[in-house]
Scaffold this motif. Structure first.
Motif, PDB file in Angstrom:
ATOM      1  N   GLY A   2      12.248 -12.675  13.724  1.00  0.00           N
ATOM      2  CA  GLY A   2      12.104 -11.199  12.841  1.00  0.00           C
ATOM      3  C   GLY A   2      11.968  -9.954  13.991  1.00  0.00           C
ATOM      4  N   ALA A   3      11.034  -9.205  13.880  1.00  0.00           N
ATOM      5  CA  ALA A   3      11.082  -7.982  14.918  1.00  0.00           C
ATOM      6  C   ALA A   3      10.734  -8.437  16.226  1.00  0.00           C
ATOM      7  CB  ALA A   3      10.457  -6.834  14.239  1.00  0.00           C
ATOM      8  N   LEU A   4      11.484  -8.198  17.299  1.00  0.00           N
ATOM      9  CA  LEU A   4      10.893  -8.264  18.646  1.00  0.00           C
ATOM     10  C   LEU A   4      11.333  -7.184  19.661  1.00  0.00           C
ATOM     11  CD1 LEU A   4      10.189 -10.921  20.517  1.00  0.00           C
ATOM     12  CD2 LEU A   4      12.542 -11.269  20.726  1.00  0.00           C
ATOM     13  N   ILE A   5      10.037  -6.764  20.290  1.00  0.00           N
ATOM     14  CA  ILE A   5      10.207  -5.974  21.391  1.00  0.00           C
ATOM     15  C   ILE A   5      10.832  -6.646  22.832  1.00  0.00           C
ATOM     16  CG2 ILE A   5       8.981  -4.329  22.977  1.00  0.00           C
ATOM     17  CD1 ILE A   5       6.643  -3.820  20.480  1.00  0.00           C
TER      18      ILE A   5
ATOM     19  N   SER B 232      22.976  -9.686  22.307  1.00  0.00           N
ATOM     20  CA  SER B 232      23.177 -11.043  21.807  1.00  0.00           C
ATOM     21  C   SER B 232      22.076 -11.507  20.667  1.00  0.00           C
ATOM     22  CB  SER B 232      22.961 -12.163  22.932  1.00  0.00           C
ATOM     23  OG  SER B 232      24.129 -11.851  23.830  1.00  0.00           O
ATOM     24  N   LEU B 233      20.823 -11.065  20.903  1.00  0.00           N
ATOM     25  CA  LEU B 233      19.752 -11.213  20.119  1.00  0.00           C
ATOM     26  C   LEU B 233      19.937 -10.383  19.025  1.00  0.00           C
ATOM     27  CD1 LEU B 233      16.596 -10.757  22.468  1.00  0.00           C
ATOM     28  CD2 LEU B 233      17.830 -12.967  21.814  1.00  0.00           C
ATOM     29  N   SER B 234      20.565  -9.248  18.749  1.00  0.00           N
ATOM     30  CA  SER B 234      20.754  -8.511  17.467  1.00  0.00           C
ATOM     31  C   SER B 234      21.812  -9.134  16.788  1.00  0.00           C
ATOM     32  CB  SER B 234      21.135  -6.985  17.894  1.00  0.00           C
ATOM     33  OG  SER B 234      21.472  -6.452  16.893  1.00  0.00           O
ATOM     34  N   HIS B 235      22.848  -9.380  17.662  1.00  0.00           N
ATOM     35  CA  HIS B 235      24.067 -10.247  16.892  1.00  0.00           C
ATOM     36  C   HIS B 235      23.451 -11.653  16.205  1.00  0.00           C
ATOM     37  CE1 HIS B 235      27.472  -8.061  19.074  1.00  0.00           C
ATOM     38  NE2 HIS B 235      26.730  -7.179  18.469  1.00  0.00           N
ATOM     39  N   GLY B 236      22.621 -12.137  16.720  1.00  0.00           N
ATOM     40  CA  GLY B 236      21.951 -13.517  16.096  1.00  0.00           C
ATOM     41  C   GLY B 236      20.861 -13.263  14.928  1.00  0.00           C
ATOM     42  N   GLY B 237      20.757 -12.038  14.722  1.00  0.00           N
ATOM     43  CA  GLY B 237      19.896 -11.643  13.616  1.00  0.00           C
ATOM     44  C   GLY B 237      18.314 -11.298  13.968  1.00  0.00           C
ATOM     45  N   VAL B 238      18.173 -10.986  15.189  1.00  0.00           N
ATOM     46  CA  VAL B 238      16.840 -10.683  15.620  1.00  0.00           C
ATOM     47  C   VAL B 238      16.811  -9.023  15.555  1.00  0.00           C
ATOM     48  CG1 VAL B 238      15.196 -10.410  17.535  1.00  0.00           C
ATOM     49  CG2 VAL B 238      16.583 -12.570  17.319  1.00  0.00           C
ATOM     50  N   LYS B 239      15.641  -8.481  15.116  1.00  0.00           N
ATOM     51  CA  LYS B 239      15.424  -7.133  14.887  1.00  0.00           C
ATOM     52  C   LYS B 239      14.834  -6.834  16.235  1.00  0.00           C
ATOM     53  CE  LYS B 239      14.395  -6.588   9.923  1.00  0.00           C
ATOM     54  NZ  LYS B 239      14.809  -8.538   9.619  1.00  0.00           N
ATOM     55  N   VAL B 240      15.768  -6.096  17.167  1.00  0.00           N
ATOM     56  CA  VAL B 240      15.482  -5.739  18.469  1.00  0.00           C
ATOM     57  C   VAL B 240      14.893  -4.345  18.693  1.00  0.00           C
ATOM     58  CG1 VAL B 240      16.459  -5.259  20.721  1.00  0.00           C
ATOM     59  CG2 VAL B 240      17.223  -7.260  19.472  1.00  0.00           C
ATOM     60  N   LEU B 241      13.718  -4.386  19.080  1.00  0.00           N
ATOM     61  CA  LEU B 241      12.867  -2.954  19.267  1.00  0.00           C
ATOM     62  C   LEU B 241      12.911  -2.782  20.801  1.00  0.00           C
ATOM     63  CD1 LEU B 241      10.004  -3.485  16.706  1.00  0.00           C
ATOM     64  CD2 LEU B 241      12.479  -2.646  16.383  1.00  0.00           C
ATOM     65  N   SER B 242      12.400  -1.433  21.256  1.00  0.00           N
ATOM     66  CA  SER B 242      12.131  -1.154  22.476  1.00  0.00           C
ATOM     67  C   SER B 242      10.776  -1.242  22.586  1.00  0.00           C
ATOM     68  CB  SER B 242      13.042   0.018  22.783  1.00  0.00           C
ATOM     69  OG  SER B 242      12.494   1.126  22.112  1.00  0.00           O
ATOM     70  N   ALA B 243      10.445  -0.936  24.139  1.00  0.00           N
ATOM     71  CA  ALA B 243       8.835  -0.890  24.233  1.00  0.00           C
ATOM     72  C   ALA B 243       8.276   0.397  23.594  1.00  0.00           C
ATOM     73  CB  ALA B 243       8.433  -0.648  25.624  1.00  0.00           C
ATOM     74  N   THR B 244       9.035   1.600  23.041  1.00  0.00           N
ATOM     75  CA  THR B 244       8.465   2.669  22.575  1.00  0.00           C
ATOM     76  C   THR B 244       8.080   2.212  21.166  1.00  0.00           C
ATOM     77  OG1 THR B 244      10.671   3.523  22.120  1.00  0.00           O
ATOM     78  CG2 THR B 244       9.792   4.281  24.261  1.00  0.00           C
TER      79      THR B 244
ATOM     80  N   ALA C 252       6.312   0.045  20.103  1.00  0.00           N
ATOM     81  CA  ALA C 252       4.978  -1.043  20.150  1.00  0.00           C
ATOM     82  C   ALA C 252       4.311  -1.068  18.859  1.00  0.00           C
ATOM     83  CB  ALA C 252       4.133  -0.419  20.895  1.00  0.00           C
ATOM     84  N   ALA C 253       4.402  -0.061  17.989  1.00  0.00           N
ATOM     85  CA  ALA C 253       3.381  -0.040  16.776  1.00  0.00           C
ATOM     86  C   ALA C 253       4.128  -1.014  15.504  1.00  0.00           C
ATOM     87  CB  ALA C 253       3.229   1.335  16.287  1.00  0.00           C
ATOM     88  N   ALA C 254       5.461  -1.233  15.772  1.00  0.00           N
ATOM     89  CA  ALA C 254       6.084  -1.934  14.791  1.00  0.00           C
ATOM     90  C   ALA C 254       6.275  -3.504  14.812  1.00  0.00           C
ATOM     91  CB  ALA C 254       7.633  -1.486  14.891  1.00  0.00           C
ATOM     92  N   SER C 255       5.791  -3.973  15.944  1.00  0.00           N
ATOM     93  CA  SER C 255       5.840  -5.267  16.157  1.00  0.00           C
ATOM     94  C   SER C 255       4.927  -5.707  17.614  1.00  0.00           C
ATOM     95  CB  SER C 255       7.230  -5.974  16.716  1.00  0.00           C
ATOM     96  OG  SER C 255       7.078  -7.134  16.875  1.00  0.00           O
ATOM     97  N   ALA C 256       4.360  -6.801  17.156  1.00  0.00           N
ATOM     98  CA  ALA C 256       3.228  -7.174  18.307  1.00  0.00           C
ATOM     99  C   ALA C 256       3.710  -8.439  19.124  1.00  0.00           C
ATOM    100  CB  ALA C 256       1.782  -7.807  17.492  1.00  0.00           C
ATOM    101  N   THR C 257       5.027  -8.720  19.026  1.00  0.00           N
ATOM    102  CA  THR C 257       5.657  -9.634  19.464  1.00  0.00           C
ATOM    103  C   THR C 257       6.532  -9.127  20.810  1.00  0.00           C
ATOM    104  OG1 THR C 257       5.788 -11.148  17.599  1.00  0.00           O
ATOM    105  CG2 THR C 257       7.224 -11.747  19.698  1.00  0.00           C
TER     106      THR C 257
END
Length: 200
Positions: free
Chosen positions: A47-50, A100-112, A114-119
């Motif tokens: 799922g989404a990952l910071i 690599s994570l994005s190409h593997g299907g992970v929704k990659v987020l940045s530290a900014t 933070a409200a979109a994911s708790a992981t």
């Protein structure tokens, strides 16, 4: 005697030529990791990952490229004089792992975000260098510790390590080896993330 004299003259001429080149200055070659490899594994269940920026020793927080002569003095890290990275190893690793994570299907987020994911994924480099075990043989070594947090609590932590042979005993070979080691660690990280318990 004549051959000895000729050899001496040839060596002197070569030394003068090298000195002339050095006095004129040598352009600096700049390297990055090159195009990312084709993705073969998937961690779409994450799922989404910071992904926080990679951190590590202060010596790696510059564009300088380092190597070690394990056969001479393994405790000394030496910089290449005319070769450097296009960005710091931290920046290169952060971007490569995010890709690599994005190409593997992970929704990659940045530290900014933070409200979109708790992981949160945090990574700290322990070793990133080209190690020579002889004058003609070297490997690129990457070792980093990754930690996953959810709601500020540690979910899991793992140290990844990869050593890849350099195709040539120079800076260009070290770049290739370190890029390959970074891609191997990223692939292992995808598998590890996919095996973690899903967030509730």
């Amino acid at each position: 005697m004549i051959n000895t004299f000729r050899n001496g003259v040839a060596m002197a001429v070569a030394a003068l030529a090298l000195g002339a080149c050095a006095s004129k200055g040598q352009p600096t070659a700049q390297y990055d990791f090159g195009p990312p490899p084709t993705q073969t594994s998937s961690a779409s269940t994450v799922g989404a990952l910071i992904v926080a920026d990679v951190t590590g020793p202060a010596a790696l927080d510059s564009e300088r490229m380092y190597y070690r002569l394990l056969y001479a003095d393994a405790r000394q890290s030496r910089p290449y004089a005319y070769n450097q990275w296009t960005a710091t190893p931290f920046q290169l690793l952060t971007q490569r792992i995010k890709t690599s994570l994005s190409h593997g299907g992970v929704k990659v987020l940045s530290a900014t975000d933070a409200a979109a994911s708790a992981t949160v994924l945090r990574m700290e480099v322990e070793e990133f260098t080209q190690n020579f075990d002889s004058a003609t043989s070297s490997q690129g070594l990457l070792r980093l510790r990754a930690s996953v947090f959810r709601d500020h609590r540690l979910v899991d932590q793992k140290t990844f390590s990869s050593s890849k042979p350099a195709p040539s005993a120079d800076a260009a070979g070290g770049v290739r080896a370190l890029a390959d080691a970074s891609d191997a660690v990223a692939a292992e990280m995808l598998t590890w993330l996919a095996a973690l318990p899903p967030s509730k």
